[in-house]
Design an enzyme around this catalytic site. Structure first.
Site, mmCIF file in Angstrom:
data_model
loop_
_atom_site.group_PDB
_atom_site.id
_atom_site.type_symbol
_atom_site.label_atom_id
_atom_site.label_comp_id
_atom_site.label_asym_id
_atom_site.label_seq_id
_atom_site.Cartn_x
_atom_site.Cartn_y
_atom_site.Cartn_z
ATOM 1 N N VAL A 148 0.836 -1.195 0.000
ATOM 2 C CA VAL A 148 0.000 0.000 0.000
ATOM 3 C C VAL A 148 0.875 1.249 0.000
ATOM 4 C CG1 VAL A 148 -1.961 -1.082 1.141
ATOM 5 C CG2 VAL A 148 -0.197 -0.036 2.534
ATOM 6 N N ASP A 149 0.467 2.220 -0.791
ATOM 7 C CA ASP A 149 1.105 3.529 -0.760
ATOM 8 C C ASP A 149 0.629 4.266 0.487
ATOM 9 O OD1 ASP A 149 2.547 5.801 -1.717
ATOM 10 O OD2 ASP A 149 0.656 6.632 -2.440
ATOM 11 N N LYS A 150 1.334 5.315 0.880
ATOM 12 C CA LYS A 150 0.941 6.052 2.091
ATOM 13 C C LYS A 150 0.074 7.266 1.760
ATOM 14 C CE LYS A 150 3.575 9.044 4.212
ATOM 15 N NZ LYS A 150 2.672 10.215 4.412
ATOM 16 N N VAL A 344 -1.765 -1.239 -4.081
ATOM 17 C CA VAL A 344 -2.778 -0.193 -4.104
ATOM 18 C C VAL A 344 -2.070 1.148 -3.958
ATOM 19 C CG1 VAL A 344 -3.204 -0.540 -1.628
ATOM 20 C CG2 VAL A 344 -4.843 0.744 -2.989
ATOM 21 N N ASP A 346 -2.072 5.639 -5.622
ATOM 22 C CA ASP A 346 -2.870 6.706 -6.233
ATOM 23 C C ASP A 346 -2.045 7.640 -7.121
ATOM 24 O OD1 ASP A 346 -1.464 7.842 -4.030
ATOM 25 O OD2 ASP A 346 -2.831 9.545 -4.060
#
Length: 454
Positions: A148-150, A344, A346
């Site tokens: 996961v991105d932060k 995941v 963005d």
């Protein structure tokens, strides 16, 4: 490259193509062509990662391609050779061949998969998931590892005031009023975050002679006294109190950025600004753990901020200061060592890793166009709870597919046995064909009301 707040650039620092200049004049020297820029390398990495994915053929499609010609040929042989081998009239054997052909028709088997998949896709869409093909939804149940991105994924992507330090000699209300008066007039992201946090809680004091100093902060006068809000190095060179140093060190470990308020070049307050995690993230991570999914944070933000957010979210593994190629390398390694892996994110910097992962999710509301275009599934409402939801929906879809295929084949086998025994009629054949088709359609439509629960 994933920072939650603007990064100060000084003479000699590297500047990435596509960077946004917040304020002030910026002079830079190019060191290569566009094809050598970070943005171009990201696009190339996406293309290479997508090309490396092997095509997956569907079992039902392969089965029907072999099954249909065999059955048709068998019925033709039965009609032609039956009278010669077993006796009887041509009309009787043509009738038996037609019964066999109707019973063996693979309609129910062929529609058992697409109807179920379309129903599951419609259910996913109602939950705010844009799934780019049934294959991705079918495979989600196999998820073992999730990166996961932060910024913008775990966190809201909007920094807020986390804490403040005020010198003992100054009233808190006066300090906040003056900080709001200056911050509300500034266009720096950290000052804007401070203004948003104080808005509604205090009223701004009237100020005069407002001035913005590029790369430093803002200043104004109030009752003839100069007030400044901005970077510490610009405000004052006086030694800081031990109390402020201790407070500052605590929030530095949490990855916060600081905005300082000074009166006549004396620091009177400091404000810790940091991104905050989205509500419900801890519950989502606990849910993924129950599903057996290993989660790791991969971010371009500084390591201290990444580790702090990971601790808040309940994620034991975290890595920061990563470039896009670093994320791509890690995802490549994880797909080989951790099993079925997903990503995941963005941002543009997440796109290569999204393309390389076995399954990828993009934040649809805050995500960049490249991330959404690259990902297999777009979470249109940016709710991470949709990831465990997708896994459970995929599990439910798999069960329905197994039920449909088993029912379609089982019914065919029963009536084929009756046909071979010579007791099957055309009405039985019609039931075996149309009835089985209706059965798998009705079973698939149950997915439209499916609400996978924790």
């Amino acid at each position: 490259t994933g920072e939650s707040l603007p990064v100060l650039k000084q003479s000699g620092d590297r500047l990435y193509a596509g960077s946004i200049n917040g304020m002030g004049e910026l002079q830079y020297r190019t060191q290569g062509t566009y094809d050598e820029s970070l943005l171009a390398r990201i696009a190339i990495s996406v293309q290479q990662a997508q090309q490396s994915k092997a095509p997956v053929q569907r079992f039902v499609d392969r089965f029907s391609q072999v099954y249909t010609p065999i059955v048709t040929f068998g019925a033709l042989v039965l009609a032609l050779l039956g009278p010669w081998l077993f006796g009887g009239t041509w009309l009787d054997w043509v009738y038996k061949a037609l019964v066999l052909l109707v019973i063996a028709c693979p309609c129910a088997l062929v529609i058992s998969t697409p109807v179920a998949v379309v129903s599951a896709l419609a259910t996913a869409a109602k939950a705010g998931l844009l799934v780019k093909g049934g294959l991705h939804l079918e495979r989600a149940r196999r998820l073992d590892y999730l990166a996961v991105d932060k910024t913008g994924t775990i966190t809201a992507g909007m920094p807020v005031l986390q804490d403040q330090w005020v010198a003992p000699a100054y009233p808190l209300e006066t300090v906040e009023q003056m900080a709001y008066a200056l911050a509300s007039r500034s266009d720096h992201p950290a000052s804007q975050a401070l203004a948003r946090s104080l808005e509604g809680a205090v009223s701004a004091l009237p100020v005069k002679d407002f001035q913005a100093v590029a790369g430093a902060g803002v200043m104004a006068t109030q009752n003839g006294v100069s007030w400044q809000l901005g970077r510490l190095s610009w405000l004052s060179h006086a030694p800081l109190s031990a109390d402020l140093i201790s407070w500052q060190k605590t929030w530095q470990q949490a990855g916060a950025s600081f905005v300082y308020l000074a009166k006549a070049q004396q620091v009177v307050a400091a404000f810790a600004i940091a991104d905050q995690i989205k509500s419900g993230v801890q519950a989502v991570m606990a849910d993924l753990a129950r599903l057996g999914v290993k989660v790791e944070v991969l971010s371009g933000d500084n390591s201290a901020a990444v580790q702090h957010v990971a601790n808040q979210a309940g994620i034991p593994l975290a890595q920061g200061d990563l470039l896009p190629e670093d994320k791509l390398r890690i995802i490549t390694e994880r797909t080989q060592t951790e099993g079925f892996s997903a990503m995941v994110g963005d941002g543009i910097n997440d796109a290569p890793a999204l393309a390389k992962a076995d399954l990828s999710f993009a934040m649809g509301a805050l995500g960049s166009d490249m991330a959404i275009e690259t990902a297999d599934i777009a979470i249109m409402n940016d709710d991470l709870a949709n990831i465990p939801y997708t896994i459970r929906l995929s599990q439910r879809l798999h069960r329905v597919l197994v039920q449909n295929i088993s029912a379609a084949i089982g019914i065919k086998l029963v009536f084929l046995a009756l046909a071979i025994a010579g007791v099957a009629t055309m009405w039985m054949a019609v039931f075996a064909d149309v009835g089985a088709s209706l059965l798998v359609v009705l079973n698939s439509l149950r997915l439209l009301k499916s609400t996978p629960s924790a």
